[in-house]
Write a protein that holds these residues in place. Structure first.
Motif, PDB file in Angstrom:
ATOM      1  N   MET A 125       8.543  -6.206  19.675  1.00 56.03           N
ATOM      2  CA  MET A 125       8.840  -4.935  18.992  1.00 56.03           C
ATOM      3  C   MET A 125      10.315  -4.536  19.202  1.00 56.03           C
ATOM      4  SD  MET A 125       5.793  -4.036  17.916  1.00 56.03           S
ATOM      5  CE  MET A 125       5.869  -2.287  17.569  1.00 56.03           C
ATOM      6  N   TYR A 126      10.792  -3.688  18.339  1.00 55.73           N
ATOM      7  CA  TYR A 126      12.116  -3.071  18.571  1.00 55.73           C
ATOM      8  C   TYR A 126      12.085  -1.624  18.107  1.00 55.73           C
ATOM      9  CZ  TYR A 126      12.675  -4.939  13.789  1.00 55.73           C
ATOM     10  OH  TYR A 126      12.500  -5.284  12.484  1.00 55.73           O
ATOM     11  N   GLN A 127      12.821  -0.847  18.869  1.00 55.74           N
ATOM     12  CA  GLN A 127      12.858   0.591  18.559  1.00 55.74           C
ATOM     13  C   GLN A 127      14.013   0.867  17.599  1.00 55.74           C
ATOM     14  OE1 GLN A 127      13.558   3.151  21.930  1.00 55.74           O
ATOM     15  NE2 GLN A 127      13.536   5.009  20.652  1.00 55.74           N
ATOM     16  N   LEU A 128      13.767   1.779  16.710  1.00 54.40           N
ATOM     17  CA  LEU A 128      14.773   2.113  15.688  1.00 54.40           C
ATOM     18  C   LEU A 128      15.051   3.609  15.671  1.00 54.40           C
ATOM     19  CD1 LEU A 128      12.799   0.112  13.099  1.00 54.40           C
ATOM     20  CD2 LEU A 128      15.208  -0.382  13.490  1.00 54.40           C
ATOM     21  N   VAL A 129      16.257   3.938  15.291  1.00 57.98           N
ATOM     22  CA  VAL A 129      16.592   5.341  15.067  1.00 57.98           C
ATOM     23  C   VAL A 129      17.218   5.455  13.680  1.00 57.98           C
ATOM     24  CG1 VAL A 129      18.091   7.251  15.793  1.00 57.98           C
ATOM     25  CG2 VAL A 129      16.932   5.871  17.512  1.00 57.98           C
ATOM     26  N   PRO A 130      16.673   6.327  12.849  1.00 60.35           N
ATOM     27  CA  PRO A 130      17.290   6.506  11.528  1.00 60.35           C
ATOM     28  C   PRO A 130      18.683   7.134  11.681  1.00 60.35           C
ATOM     29  CG  PRO A 130      15.191   7.693  11.690  1.00 60.35           C
ATOM     30  CD  PRO A 130      15.528   7.233  13.060  1.00 60.35           C
ATOM     31  N   VAL A 131      19.641   6.571  10.959  1.00 58.58           N
ATOM     32  CA  VAL A 131      21.013   7.112  11.053  1.00 58.58           C
ATOM     33  C   VAL A 131      21.302   8.036   9.872  1.00 58.58           C
ATOM     34  CG1 VAL A 131      23.471   6.536  11.156  1.00 58.58           C
ATOM     35  CG2 VAL A 131      21.793   5.028  12.218  1.00 58.58           C
ATOM     36  N   MET A 155      29.878   7.160  10.291  1.00 58.00           N
ATOM     37  CA  MET A 155      30.288   7.184  11.708  1.00 58.00           C
ATOM     38  C   MET A 155      29.868   8.509  12.348  1.00 58.00           C
ATOM     39  SD  MET A 155      32.404   5.289  13.727  1.00 58.00           S
ATOM     40  CE  MET A 155      34.022   4.882  13.165  1.00 58.00           C
ATOM     41  N   ASP A 156      30.063   9.577  11.618  1.00 52.79           N
ATOM     42  CA  ASP A 156      29.674  10.879  12.172  1.00 52.79           C
ATOM     43  C   ASP A 156      28.164  10.940  12.406  1.00 52.79           C
ATOM     44  OD1 ASP A 156      32.291  11.602  12.097  1.00 52.79           O
ATOM     45  OD2 ASP A 156      32.146  12.750  10.230  1.00 52.79           O
ATOM     46  N   PHE A 157      27.399  10.370  11.444  1.00 53.84           N
ATOM     47  CA  PHE A 157      25.935  10.390  11.621  1.00 53.84           C
ATOM     48  C   PHE A 157      25.527   9.577  12.847  1.00 53.84           C
ATOM     49  CE2 PHE A 157      25.800  11.423   6.971  1.00 53.84           C
ATOM     50  CZ  PHE A 157      25.263  12.688   7.146  1.00 53.84           C
ATOM     51  N   LEU A 158      26.258   8.500  13.098  1.00 47.83           N
ATOM     52  CA  LEU A 158      25.934   7.696  14.292  1.00 47.83           C
ATOM     53  C   LEU A 158      25.991   8.557  15.549  1.00 47.83           C
ATOM     54  CD1 LEU A 158      27.887   4.322  13.923  1.00 47.83           C
ATOM     55  CD2 LEU A 158      25.415   4.610  14.075  1.00 47.83           C
ATOM     56  N   PHE A 159      27.023   9.391  15.592  1.00 51.79           N
ATOM     57  CA  PHE A 159      27.204  10.182  16.806  1.00 51.79           C
ATOM     58  C   PHE A 159      26.396  11.473  16.819  1.00 51.79           C
ATOM     59  CE2 PHE A 159      30.694   7.253  17.009  1.00 51.79           C
ATOM     60  CZ  PHE A 159      30.637   6.871  18.339  1.00 51.79           C
ATOM     61  N   ARG A 160      25.617  11.654  15.753  1.00 52.69           N
ATOM     62  CA  ARG A 160      24.679  12.778  15.779  1.00 52.69           C
ATOM     63  C   ARG A 160      23.383  12.377  16.480  1.00 52.69           C
ATOM     64  NH1 ARG A 160      24.680  15.801   9.989  1.00 52.69           N
ATOM     65  NH2 ARG A 160      26.928  16.092   9.820  1.00 52.69           N
ATOM     66  N   ILE A 161      23.232  11.109  16.720  1.00 47.74           N
ATOM     67  CA  ILE A 161      22.036  10.660  17.470  1.00 47.74           C
ATOM     68  C   ILE A 161      22.093  11.338  18.837  1.00 47.74           C
ATOM     69  CG2 ILE A 161      20.895   8.670  18.510  1.00 47.74           C
ATOM     70  CD1 ILE A 161      22.107   6.959  16.244  1.00 47.74           C
ATOM     71  N   ASP A 162      20.996  11.984  19.161  1.00 52.73           N
ATOM     72  CA  ASP A 162      20.978  12.811  20.369  1.00 52.73           C
ATOM     73  C   ASP A 162      21.001  11.928  21.626  1.00 52.73           C
ATOM     74  OD1 ASP A 162      20.572  14.588  22.366  1.00 52.73           O
ATOM     75  OD2 ASP A 162      18.842  15.586  21.447  1.00 52.73           O
ATOM     76  N   GLU A 163      22.046  12.055  22.376  1.00 53.28           N
ATOM     77  CA  GLU A 163      22.217  11.215  23.557  1.00 53.28           C
ATOM     78  C   GLU A 163      21.225  11.573  24.659  1.00 53.28           C
ATOM     79  OE1 GLU A 163      26.181  11.271  25.106  1.00 53.28           O
ATOM     80  OE2 GLU A 163      25.922   9.363  26.139  1.00 53.28           O
ATOM     81  N   THR A 164      20.748  12.797  24.652  1.00 48.37           N
ATOM     82  CA  THR A 164      19.781  13.169  25.701  1.00 48.37           C
ATOM     83  C   THR A 164      18.435  12.492  25.430  1.00 48.37           C
ATOM     84  OG1 THR A 164      19.232  15.160  24.478  1.00 48.37           O
ATOM     85  CG2 THR A 164      20.847  15.381  26.250  1.00 48.37           C
ATOM     86  N   MET A 165      18.146  12.270  24.143  1.00 44.31           N
ATOM     87  CA  MET A 165      16.912  11.578  23.790  1.00 44.31           C
ATOM     88  C   MET A 165      17.087  10.067  23.892  1.00 44.31           C
ATOM     89  SD  MET A 165      14.788  13.994  22.833  1.00 44.31           S
ATOM     90  CE  MET A 165      13.588  13.340  21.701  1.00 44.31           C
ATOM     91  N   LEU A 166      18.346   9.635  23.762  1.00 42.23           N
ATOM     92  CA  LEU A 166      18.602   8.194  23.739  1.00 42.23           C
ATOM     93  C   LEU A 166      19.832   7.911  24.609  1.00 42.23           C
ATOM     94  CD1 LEU A 166      17.518   5.651  22.175  1.00 42.23           C
ATOM     95  CD2 LEU A 166      19.464   5.975  20.666  1.00 42.23           C
ATOM     96  N   GLN A 188      21.101   5.435  25.914  1.00 37.16           N
ATOM     97  CA  GLN A 188      21.906   4.235  25.641  1.00 37.16           C
ATOM     98  C   GLN A 188      22.649   4.341  24.315  1.00 37.16           C
ATOM     99  OE1 GLN A 188      18.649   4.529  25.252  1.00 37.16           O
ATOM    100  NE2 GLN A 188      17.696   2.842  24.128  1.00 37.16           N
ATOM    101  N   ARG A 189      22.681   5.526  23.737  1.00 35.34           N
ATOM    102  CA  ARG A 189      23.272   5.683  22.406  1.00 35.34           C
ATOM    103  C   ARG A 189      24.660   5.033  22.302  1.00 35.34           C
ATOM    104  NH1 ARG A 189      26.023  11.149  20.401  1.00 35.34           N
ATOM    105  NH2 ARG A 189      27.484  10.360  21.960  1.00 35.34           N
ATOM    106  N   ASN A 190      25.542   5.370  23.250  1.00 35.01           N
ATOM    107  CA  ASN A 190      26.920   4.886  23.127  1.00 35.01           C
ATOM    108  C   ASN A 190      26.993   3.368  23.179  1.00 35.01           C
ATOM    109  OD1 ASN A 190      27.769   7.469  22.861  1.00 35.01           O
ATOM    110  ND2 ASN A 190      28.474   7.699  24.977  1.00 35.01           N
ATOM    111  N   GLU A 191      26.175   2.787  24.045  1.00 33.71           N
ATOM    112  CA  GLU A 191      26.168   1.332  24.156  1.00 33.71           C
ATOM    113  C   GLU A 191      25.712   0.703  22.833  1.00 33.71           C
ATOM    114  OE1 GLU A 191      27.370  -0.607  26.424  1.00 33.71           O
ATOM    115  OE2 GLU A 191      26.673  -2.409  25.363  1.00 33.71           O
ATOM    116  N   VAL A 192      24.702   1.332  22.239  1.00 31.93           N
ATOM    117  CA  VAL A 192      24.175   0.843  20.958  1.00 31.93           C
ATOM    118  C   VAL A 192      25.265   0.895  19.887  1.00 31.93           C
ATOM    119  CG1 VAL A 192      22.539   1.372  19.109  1.00 31.93           C
ATOM    120  CG2 VAL A 192      21.801   1.497  21.494  1.00 31.93           C
TER     121      VAL A 192
END
Lengths: 511, 193
Positions: free
Chosen positions: B81-87, B126-137, B139-143
């Motif tokens: 499996m792999y986890q996904l986050v909609p951007v 690019m802006d949407f990428l950084f809207r991914i909530d880092e507290t929920m994820l 590893q966001r920056n690494e991704v």
């Protein structure tokens, strides 16, 4: 575009954030810039550049590669300029003083030729005086306006005062704006002068042989006439300005006035005749004159040096002063030089300048309005601080001319390197100032005393090099830092229309 | 176009898809669906789990290569499996914030080269990428770093400096108050040049 407006006010100027690809090194203090407002264009001068950061952490782990540095530019690290606005133009190109501010993010660009032309080449009699420090466009000064008020060129030795003065004076003569009376302390404004490199350059008499007459207190092959001043044309007040040199006290001044009251116009001749008299004889004469014997002795002693001046003569011939006044009246400029043994003689310079200027003062005061309308005289004095110091305030004809003679169409043109020693009241009457390199803080302070935005202009002044000048005041719409135009072939050609040979160099060196 | 997986887990704040055994998209991969609205999703994690709830794998003491031949049921019982986050979603030519989660069983596809370049070239993406909530994820920056590295490498050499500078400039604005993270990004991306 170099950036956008970030903040600011009418009084304090504007902060402009530079675009990330605009290096602060591409801009200089003194550069012209234009803010494109929604309605108006705002014209200003860059008077400061700043390096800033939005996050101080960057300095603990600075960027290591050029790419990193570039990546941080414009966000973490960025540059700003401080822009002082001076005039704004409406869409029709009408200039007005700054009354509003442009909107946030208004784009800012360096001025282009059309901007310089819009601001500087306007009405009156524009005269090309120099170019902006980083542009080739011409900066014009309105000579009509210039001649209406007192003016000054300030700068240290070697900063280019003489060249600038020659250019301005040539403009005034060529455009027949005013008659100049130049007290040429260092013999630079007559037929020729030596430049910093020792090369002989033409000067006003060479450019305008018919419109310039050169007088000298001693024999000088370049002079049209040697100055002769009859004793009867000298008043005690003429000598007062040289009191420091003659060690002449207030008491001596009073005694001289008493002698004049008793002896009339012959007072000086009488005074000189008393040299060599014994104390007893002097006591007797003093009694008959009603003056103190010791004071009379002191006055004779102090004025002995005057009796040794060749141009002061016991003669009834026409005084050169009248000739000078007549030339000035007919629109011819006069350069008074000091050659031979009077070269660098402060006594002679002050005495002659004072005598002639006092006569002009008297003459203009007695003229009718219609006569005055046709006559405008600009008196040029070098080493002006020696004439216009606060100590000499009371008896100083130049102070009076500076303060009161504008309505009689007589103005002063001061050339000096120590403005801090000039009476502040006189300085406040200076309409247009050309300020070249200056080093002494007190001199810099005094140049900008009472000038709006003076502290900002000081920053520009400190960035100037030789032959660069800050120009501000009555005859220009806004201050400008400029490179003084070249005093070379182009200028000579421009002036050559007035030369009999058509080439000032030929006049100077022969065919 | 061949699918690379199918969304099989949809929980609040958690979307996962099953991939093929022994190959699931690397973390930082950009995938998309094939229906409207067109959604871009980023792979943020990988995991393997049992197909039978509650079942735990038994130890066999074999090298991985031997397990398949000797105990084939063990791999049949697992899923990759792999986890996904909609951007973001593409609305016409405009990238917009995701309006919802994809449907269950949505098939996923690679974002191919030209499209990948186009999407990554967009500053709004690019802006949407950084809207991914880092507290929920966390590893966001690494991704994101991995995604950006992949993009940089995909750009033709001649344009690479320019693109890198564009990305770094954008990052320097996004992280203007977090210099240490910015520096990590810069170093990570610069290495790939």
């Amino acid at each position: 575009m170099i950036g956008f407006l970030k903040s600011g006010s009418v009084t304090e100027g504007f902060a402009v954030r530079l675009l990330r690809d605009v290096s602060p090194e591409s801009l200089k203090i003194g550069d012209f810039a234009v803010i494109e407002g929604r309605i108006y264009k705002f014209f200003g001068i860059i008077d400061d550049l700043r390096l800033l950061s939005s996050n101080e952490d960057v300095f603990f782990d600075p960027p290591e590669t050029p790419l990193q540095k570039l990546a941080l530019s414009g966000s973490i690290i960025y540059s700003e300029i401080q822009l002082s606005p001076y005039v704004m133009a409406d869409p029709d190109g009408n200039l007005m003083s700054i009354k509003t501010v442009p909107e946030h993010f208004s784009s800012v660009r360096l001025a282009e030729n059309r901007d310089i032309e819009l601001v500087f080449k306007r009405g009156g009699k524009p005269f090309f005086i120099g170019t902006p420090l980083t542009m080739d466009e011409h900066i014009y000064v309105d000579l009509e306006k210039l001649s209406m008020r007192n003016n000054a060129i300030f700068g240290i030795t070697g900063s280019g005062k003489t060249v600038l003065a020659k250019i301005v004076f040539s403009g005034l003569i060529r455009n027949e704006i005013a008659s100049l009376l130049i007290f040429d302390m260092h013999n630079e404004y007559g037929r020729s002068s030596k430049n910093e490199e020792g090369r002989v350059e033409p000067s006003l008499k060479t450019f305008f042989p018919k419109n310039v007459k050169v007088f000298d207190v001693a024999h000088n092959p370049d002079a049209d006439s040697i100055i002769t001043i009859p004793y009867v044309d000298v008043d005690p007040e003429d000598i007062a300005l040289t009191s420091e040199i003659l060690h002449y006290s207030e008491k001596s001044e009073e005694t001289a006035l008493l002698v004049r009251r008793r002896k009339g116009k012959e007072w000086l001749k009488f005074l000189f005749s008393l040299q060599g008299k014994t104390d007893e004889e002097l006591a007797e004469i003093s009694e008959s004159l009603g003056v103190n014997s010791a004071s009379l002795s002191a006055l004779i002693r102090h004025t002995t040096r005057l009796s040794e001046l060749d141009f002061l003569q016991d003669t009834m011939e026409e005084s050169s002063i009248n000739q000078i006044l007549n030339y000035l009246k007919s629109g011819i400029s006069v350069v008074v030089q000091f050659s031979g043994k009077y070269k660098n003689s402060a006594l002679v310079y002050f005495l002659v300048a004072n005598i002639i200027s006092r006569r002009i003062h008297g003459k203009h005061e007695s003229m009718s309005d219609s006569e005055l309308k046709r006559l405008r005289t600009v008196i040029v004095i070098e080493e002006a601080h020696k004439f216009l110091s606060t100590n000499l305030k009371e008896r100083n004809i130049f102070g009076i001319i500076a303060r009161e003679m504008r309505k009689f169409n007589v103005t002063l043109f001061i050339i000096d390197q120590r403005p801090s020693e000039i009476d502040p009241e006189v300085l406040s009457q200076v309409g247009t100032r050309f300020v070249l390199q200056m080093m002494d803080e007190s001199d810099i302070d005094s140049v900008f005393q009472g000038v709006g935005g003076g502290s900002r202009l000081k920053k520009i002044l400190r960035s100037l090099q030789a032959r660069e000048s800050l120009l501000f005041g009555f005859s220009v719409p806004m201050p400008v830092a400029m490179r003084v135009r070249e005093f070379g072939e182009d200028f000579f050609k421009e002036m050559q229309l007035n030369s009999p040979h058509g080439d000032p160099n030929k006049d100077l060196y022969g065919e | 176009m061949k699918s690379i997986g199918e969304i099989l887990l949809l929980r609040p704040s958690f979307i996962a898809a099953e991939g093929k055994r022994d190959f699931i998209p690397p973390i930082g991969s950009l995938l998309k669906n094939n229906s409207k609205p067109l959604r871009y999703l980023i792979v943020v994690d990988q995991f393997v789990e049992s197909r039978i709830p509650g079942r735990t794998p038994a130890p066999y003491g074999l090298d991985y290569g031997d397990i398949e031949s000797e105990q084939p049921q063990s791999t049949f019982l697992m899923r990759w499996m792999y986890q996904l986050v909609p951007v973001c979603e593409l609305n016409g030519t405009k990238y917009e914030a995701p309006t919802g989660v994809p449907d269950i069983h949505t098939l996923l596809y690679w974002v191919e080269d030209a499209e990948f370049t186009e999407v990554l070239s967009s500053s709004s993406f690019m802006d949407f990428l950084f809207r991914i909530d880092e507290t929920m994820l966390p590893q966001r920056n690494e991704v994101i770093m991995r995604l950006l590295r992949k993009f940089i490498v995909s750009v033709p050499q001649i344009n690479r400096d320019k693109e890198l500078l564009r990305i770094l400039t954008r990052l320097s604005i996004i992280f203007r108050n977090d210099y240490s993270t910015l520096k990590q990004f810069i170093k990570s991306l610069e290495v790939k040049i």
